[in-house]
Design an enzyme around this catalytic site. Structure first.
Site, short mmCIF file in Angstrom:
data_model
loop_
_atom_site.label_atom_id
_atom_site.label_comp_id
_atom_site.label_asym_id
_atom_site.label_seq_id
_atom_site.Cartn_x
_atom_site.Cartn_y
_atom_site.Cartn_z
N GLY A 120 -10.67 9.27 -17.70
CA GLY A 120 -9.42 10.01 -17.83
C GLY A 120 -9.70 11.47 -18.16
N LEU A 121 -8.84 12.05 -19.01
CA LEU A 121 -8.96 13.45 -19.41
C LEU A 121 -8.94 14.40 -18.22
CD1 LEU A 121 -11.71 13.20 -22.21
CD2 LEU A 121 -9.23 13.25 -22.50
N CYS A 122 -8.16 14.03 -17.19
CA CYS A 122 -8.06 14.88 -16.01
C CYS A 122 -6.60 15.05 -15.58
CB CYS A 122 -8.91 14.33 -14.87
SG CYS A 122 -8.70 12.58 -14.53
N GLY A 123 -5.73 15.19 -16.57
CA GLY A 123 -4.32 15.45 -16.29
C GLY A 123 -3.66 14.33 -15.49
N TYR A 143 -4.21 13.54 -12.37
CA TYR A 143 -4.99 13.20 -11.18
C TYR A 143 -4.86 11.73 -10.82
CZ TYR A 143 -9.10 12.07 -8.36
OH TYR A 143 -9.93 11.58 -7.38
#
Length: 287
Positions: free
Chosen positions: A87-90, A92
């Site tokens: 994760g940690l990709c908005g 996406y």
């Protein structure tokens, strides 16, 4: 009200978090630059391959190839969904999953059987939670993936199509348009579709040594290129989304540190003022 020590501890914690998000932003920036160069370098070849698709599709009437099969009706479709492992990709992953969910529903509304194949732990987790049957899952695709993985996908799905196990193959992934524009979308891989204005190319072109030999090597290459393009663009889009998300997190941490520092100074100043007042009051009482 929090004590100065508690606020100081919180400021230190936010600063440590900011260091992590800033480092992740720098890593994502470097990776996205490298991947965007690979994507841009692959575009001329993939665009030329697209031009050949129309010619290949027009040869279906004169060349007998299982890869040029034109189903009268779509009864079963293979859907490859490409998400990230982390994760940690908005938004996406959520955008890709939403596009996949909508595409699955479109096919089901037409009475078509959807065979689902998912890349990435995020997509696998979602579809397992949604009780969607996943025929095969992949977690080994990352920013270092390339032609080898594309070749594996191409061989697998070409075999399914040739054996008439499915009538269509599609990829749901994030499509890279530019460094500032990436959108989740659907890429149709099989069956080959003639491009507008190219329906008669097969009859106007002289093939040497013969169309059958050319198609034997060229058709798989077209499909491999489609999968390679999807993998590279998805990975590049993931890193760009991660860079944007980490920059937002770093900016938010900086703003929080400012607010906490202001609060800490306010409390510290109030405490000093109170101590001075007590000293003055004590001195007055002695006089």
């Amino acid at each position: 009200m929090a004590t100065p020590r508690e606020i100081k501890k919180r400021i230190s914690s936010v600063k440590n978090t900011r260091k992590i998000t800033r480092t992740m932003e720098m890593v994502a920036t470097a990776k996205s630059k490298k991947l965007s160069d690979r994507v841009n370098a692959s575009h001329p070849f993939s665009n030329k391959i697209k031009e050949l698709v129309g010619a290949l599709a027009s040869l279906a009437a004169v060349v007998k190839s299982p890869y040029l099969r034109k189903p009268n009706a779509i009864r079963s479709v293979a859907l490859l969904v490409i998400t990230a492992n982390r994760g940690l990709c908005g938004g996406y992953n959520s955008k890709t999953i939403r596009a996949a969910r909508n595409r699955i529903q479109e096919w089901k509304d037409k009475g078509v059987n959807v065979r689902l194949f998912v890349v990435g732990k995020k997509g696998i987790s979602y579809f397992q939670f949604a009780k969607e049957k996943i025929e095969k899952s992949y977690t080994h695709i990352d920013d270092k993936s390339g032609y080898k993985e594309a070749e594996e996908f191409a061989d697998f799905f070409l075999s399914m199509f040739a054996k008439e196990e499915v009538d269509a193959v599609e990829i749901v992934s994030t499509i890279y348009y530019s460094s500032s524009n990436q959108e989740a979308g659907v890429t149709k891989v099989l069956p080959f579709e003639a491009q507008q204005g190219q329906s008669s190319v097969g009859s106007n072109v002289l093939y040497e040594p013969n169309p059958e030999s050319i198609l034997e090597s060229l058709l798989p290459l077209v499909v491999k290129t489609a999968f390679l393009k999807a993998i590279l663009e998805a990975n590049c889009s993931e890193q760009i989304a991660k860079r944007v998300a980490m920059k937002s997190a770093t900016d938010a941490a900086s703003e929080m540190i400012k607010l906490l520092t202001r609060g800490y100074n306010r409390i510290r100043q109030a405490k000093i003022t109170q101590e001075i007042s007590e000293i003055v009051a004590g001195a007055d009482s002695l006089n």
